[in-house]
Design an enzyme around this catalytic site. Structure first.
Site, mmCIF file in Angstrom:
data_model
loop_
_atom_site.group_PDB
_atom_site.id
_atom_site.type_symbol
_atom_site.label_atom_id
_atom_site.label_comp_id
_atom_site.label_asym_id
_atom_site.label_seq_id
_atom_site.Cartn_x
_atom_site.Cartn_y
_atom_site.Cartn_z
ATOM 1 N N ASP A 295 0.813 -1.221 0.000
ATOM 2 C CA ASP A 295 0.000 0.000 0.000
ATOM 3 C C ASP A 295 0.846 1.271 0.000
ATOM 4 O O ASP A 295 0.327 2.360 -0.284
ATOM 5 C CB ASP A 295 -0.922 0.027 1.222
ATOM 6 N N GLU B 203 -9.964 -0.313 -3.962
ATOM 7 C CA GLU B 203 -11.013 -0.888 -3.120
ATOM 8 C C GLU B 203 -11.518 0.105 -2.077
ATOM 9 O O GLU B 203 -12.624 -0.024 -1.567
ATOM 10 C CB GLU B 203 -10.487 -2.132 -2.399
ATOM 11 N N GLN C 38 -1.595 -9.534 -6.918
ATOM 12 C CA GLN C 38 -0.867 -8.266 -6.982
ATOM 13 C C GLN C 38 0.166 -8.142 -5.868
ATOM 14 O O GLN C 38 1.146 -7.410 -6.010
ATOM 15 C CB GLN C 38 -1.838 -7.101 -6.934
#
Length: 395
Positions: A131, A233, A285
């Site tokens: 992230d 998301e 991913q």
């Protein structure tokens, strides 16, 4: 002198390169090495593996958490006391916790407890997250490889879409991880450096406006015939509610998200009557090691090595950080930040890196060095060879 290393949180394709850096550097320092199986969840159950004499070289090219990860927050004094019983039993003097935001909170609690008890334990946080949302570090190990995977996947899927749109699918939607920050979804635009990428990128940093979005899709279809979309998301409506909130929380207390790609596709089908296809790379991913970035692999190993050097020099209560010194040539140095400053904090995609539906040249400048180069795993029988510890399945 003994070391305990453990992995925590969502995995990456290079977290094991950090594991290798920690364990190999500890071995060079003459330390006895233990690892916790499935992070502190395993340590609490005394699932601890001595790896001093193990062959560890293969970790550098193995994705996911080779020793098992966990999603556990330290919420009770009982758990903290139990951990210190384990530390004392195994005579652990150095603890390295390899994880993201929540994991650094755990490491901070253990550092503070050690000080309170007068226990001789050095605690160092080893960063990782696809992230890229840990503050006080230029970027996080794991992000470069995940960004490279996403950029490549979107390029290839968009070429597929471009080939077939005349009388088939007109819109392609890829749902990408990223709960609060859009670093990974932004990578879907990186392919424009080589001529093709996502036409629309939906980021958590930009409140989702359905009408504006559908107008943008319609304009893109009218202009070029097809539209490739990347959606994080974690996108939210202007009132703050997640578009993809599933109605419950995970064990870290985070709202569970999922299905935003299908939600977006449904809007397009119902409002614009366009045939739409959705892809969700999900685990792929974050564990796509076959296309990992050379920069990412090397830096992941170095943050591990740096953590050990810091600990044996007497440092505790910090996370290793990466400080970028220049882009051309690309150069970084390894520094530290207090665990208390990182714990449960989030670094968002800067405004200068994006606009409403795409990314900017500033973002390209930032991310390009992070996806450079490749270090491929060894292949056998036409497939990659990965290091597997059977003990992980015995928890």
């Amino acid at each position: 002198m003994k070391v305990l290393y453990a992995q925590s949180g969502g995995v990456t394709s290079v977290i094991n390169a950090s594991a290798y850096g920690v364990l190999d550097e500890a071995k060079k320092a003459g330390l006895e090495i233990f690892v916790g199986i499935h992070g502190i969840s395993g340590v609490l159950r005394e699932k601890i593996l001595n790896v001093t004499d193990r062959e560890l070289e293969g970790l550098k090219t193995t994705p996911s958490a080779a020793f098992g990860s966990c999603r556990k927050k330290l919420k009770s004094q009982e758990d903290i006391s139990r951990l210190f019983e384990i530390f004392e039993k195994y005579e652990i003097e150095y603890f390295f916790y390899n994880g993201g935001n929540d994991s650094m909170n755990t490491a901070w609690k253990l550092h503070e407890e050690a000080k309170k008890r007068g226990f001789p334990l050095k605690v160092i946080g080893v960063p990782k997250t696809i992230d890229n949302d840990l503050p006080y570090t230029d970027h996080c190990p794991g992000y470069g490889s995940a960004a490279k995977y996403i950029a490549t996947a979107v390029m290839e899927a968009t070429l597929d879409l471009r080939s077939m749109y005349v009388d088939s699918t007109r819109v392609f939607v890829m749902e990408i991880m990223g709960r609060h920050a859009g670093w990974l979804a932004a990578a879907a635009g990186l392919g424009w450096l080589n001529g093709i990428g996502a036409d629309i990128i939906l980021l958590p940093e930009v409140p989702f406006d359905k009408e504006k979005f559908l107008n943008k899709v319609d304009e893109t279809i009218r202009r070029k015939g097809y539209c490739s979309i990347a959606v994080s998301e974690g996108i939210r409506y202007p009132d703050g509610f997640f578009v993809s909130d599933m109605g419950f929380t995970d064990s870290f207390g985070n709202r569970q998200l999922g299905g935003v790609g299908f939600t977006i596709a449904g809007m397009i089908r119902s409002e614009l009557s366009l045939k739409t296809h959705v892809a969700i790379p999900d685990y792929l991913q974050r564990s796509g090691r076959h296309i990992a970035s050379k920069t990412d692999v090397e830096e992941a190993e170095m943050v591990g090595r740096t953590a050990v050097k810091l600990a044996v020099s007497g440092v505790s209560g910090v996370m290793v950080t990466i400080e970028r010194k220049s882009n051309e040539p690309y150069k970084v140095e390894y520094e530290t930040v207090g665990l208390n400053k990182v714990a449960d904090q989030t670094k968002y995609l800067p405004d200068e890196f994006h606009n409403e539906f795409s990314v900017t040249e500033k973002f390209f400048e930032y991310v390009k060095p992070l996806v450079e180069g490749e270090i491929f795993p060894t292949f056998r029988n036409g497939l990659p060879v990965y290091t597997i510890f059977r003990e992980v399945e015995e928890l």
